[in-house]
Design an enzyme around this catalytic site. Structure first.
Site, mmCIF file in Angstrom:
data_model
loop_
_atom_site.group_PDB
_atom_site.id
_atom_site.type_symbol
_atom_site.label_atom_id
_atom_site.label_comp_id
_atom_site.label_asym_id
_atom_site.label_seq_id
_atom_site.Cartn_x
_atom_site.Cartn_y
_atom_site.Cartn_z
ATOM 1 N N LYS A 203 0.859 -1.189 0.000
ATOM 2 C CA LYS A 203 0.000 0.000 0.000
ATOM 3 C C LYS A 203 0.892 1.236 0.000
ATOM 4 O O LYS A 203 1.638 1.480 0.939
ATOM 5 C CB LYS A 203 -0.910 -0.003 1.227
ATOM 6 C CG LYS A 203 -1.864 1.184 1.287
ATOM 7 C CD LYS A 203 -2.752 1.088 2.521
ATOM 8 C CE LYS A 203 -3.712 2.258 2.621
ATOM 9 N NZ LYS A 203 -4.565 2.161 3.831
ATOM 10 N N LYS A 255 -2.114 -1.549 -3.760
ATOM 11 C CA LYS A 255 -2.971 -0.363 -3.723
ATOM 12 C C LYS A 255 -2.097 0.887 -3.815
ATOM 13 O O LYS A 255 -1.138 1.014 -3.048
ATOM 14 C CB LYS A 255 -3.765 -0.350 -2.409
ATOM 15 C CG LYS A 255 -4.689 0.846 -2.223
ATOM 16 C CD LYS A 255 -5.392 0.787 -0.879
ATOM 17 C CE LYS A 255 -6.318 1.989 -0.699
ATOM 18 N NZ LYS A 255 -6.991 1.985 0.614
#
Length: 330
Positions: A203, A255
């Site tokens: 992320k 992400k």
């Protein structure tokens, strides 16, 4: 071999829609799509999110209706984010069994049973008054930092609360060292060994999250660069992913999605667990803004973007277009 004009004609396989369907290498299906949803405590009616046209903050009632739509559309699941009425330094609302997120998980699970996956975001940022993903402390030099190990204790409690509420899947997303192992151990010790851990393994500290801040009424000042991934790094993310798999992650996620397709492809080529990706709020907002100005064909771009994420290696995609894309794929 010299080309003589008769043998090597790749365009033969592109001549008609039927031919193109037959030889298509990447196929997108509604079951791959996961819908992120926001539910707000004490909200009386769904409230539009200005930076994300077509997306709303839900009430418990409208969330239940959306969950029914998800089942009817055949999408893979719903990922629930809770927005509490009050926040504090340790994010108490995230572990409160009657807090908005756990209440929403219970409502949706009761509504859909096992007909689609009920997923819960496992992070403290929506629940803390400082907006960070963990508990704050001080380091040896006296600077205020996110205390990794104190945060893990909160994540463990949060995972168990979500499992008790009815979550099929918990999504630890705070990028704390050791979070997957702590969450997995806590779930197993509490008798929830069937609950899936979808790890936000890579992320990035991305500017693409901007509209999400509005969606969750974020209290954040500053940034999260001390714990989320540096956008310049790939090898570091592969290390993070490997650690999460070693600690028991059932699924790993990259992400954002589109700006990090290279990372996604590397992860998919490396691990032996399912791989997911999150088409984040900024990606959605870009498409919506360009479509609103008549610059792109919205529906074609939606499907093209999701296909590219799948082609790069994602077996599942969190996307605010999940319901719309499922209808397009109809």
């Amino acid at each position: 071999m010299d080309w003589d004009g008769s043998r090597v004609r790749p365009r033969r396989l592109r001549t008609t829609p039927a031919v193109r369907r037959l030889v298509r290498e990447t196929r997108l299906h509604p079951a791959q799509l996961i819908l992120p949803v926001f539910v707000v405590e004490n909200l009386e009616a769904p409230r539009p999110i200005g930076s994300m046209p077509g997306v709303v903050q839900h009430t418990l009632t409208s969330l239940a209706q959306t969950a029914r739509e998800a089942v009817a559309a055949g999408i893979g699941g719903v990922m629930i984010f809770g927005v509490p009425a009050t926040k504090d330094a340790v994010g108490s609302g995230g572990t409160d069994p009657d807090g908005i997120l756990n209440a929403a998980v219970g409502v949706v699970r009761e509504e859909v049973g096992d007909d689609t996956l009920v997923m819960a975001d496992l992070c403290l940022d929506e629940f803390t008054d400082h907006g960070h993903c963990g508990v704050l402390g001080t380091d040896a030099s006296g600077r205020t930092v996110v205390d990794n190990d104190a945060t893990l204790e909160r994540y463990a409690a949060m995972a168990v609360a979500q499992a008790r509420a009815g979550a099929h899947v918990v999504g630890p997303s705070g990028m704390m060292d050791g979070q997957v192992g702590v969450v997995r151990d806590a779930l197993d010790e509490a008798g929830h060994d069937d609950v899936i851990v979808l790890a936000y393994a890579a992320k990035y500290a991305s500017a693409y999250y901007g509209p999400f801040r509005e969606a969750v009424d974020s209290s954040l000042t500053g940034d999260r660069m001390s714990y989320q991934q540096d956008p310049a790094n790939l090898r570091e993310s592969l290390r993070e992913v490997a650690l999460d798999v070693e600690q028991g992650a059932d699924i790993v996620m990259v992400k954002p999605a589109l700006p990090y397709l290279d990372v996604l492809a590397e992860v998919a080529a490396t691990v032996d667990v399912p791989v997911s990706a999150y088409q984040v709020s900024g990606e959605y907002a870009q498409i919506e803004a360009a479509a609103a100005n008549g610059w792109i064909d919205r529906d074609r771009v939606v499907l093209e973007s999701l296909t590219s994420i799948t082609r790069a290696g994602a077996g599942s995609i969190l996307t605010y277009y999940a319901l719309h894309a499922a209808r397009l794929l109809g």
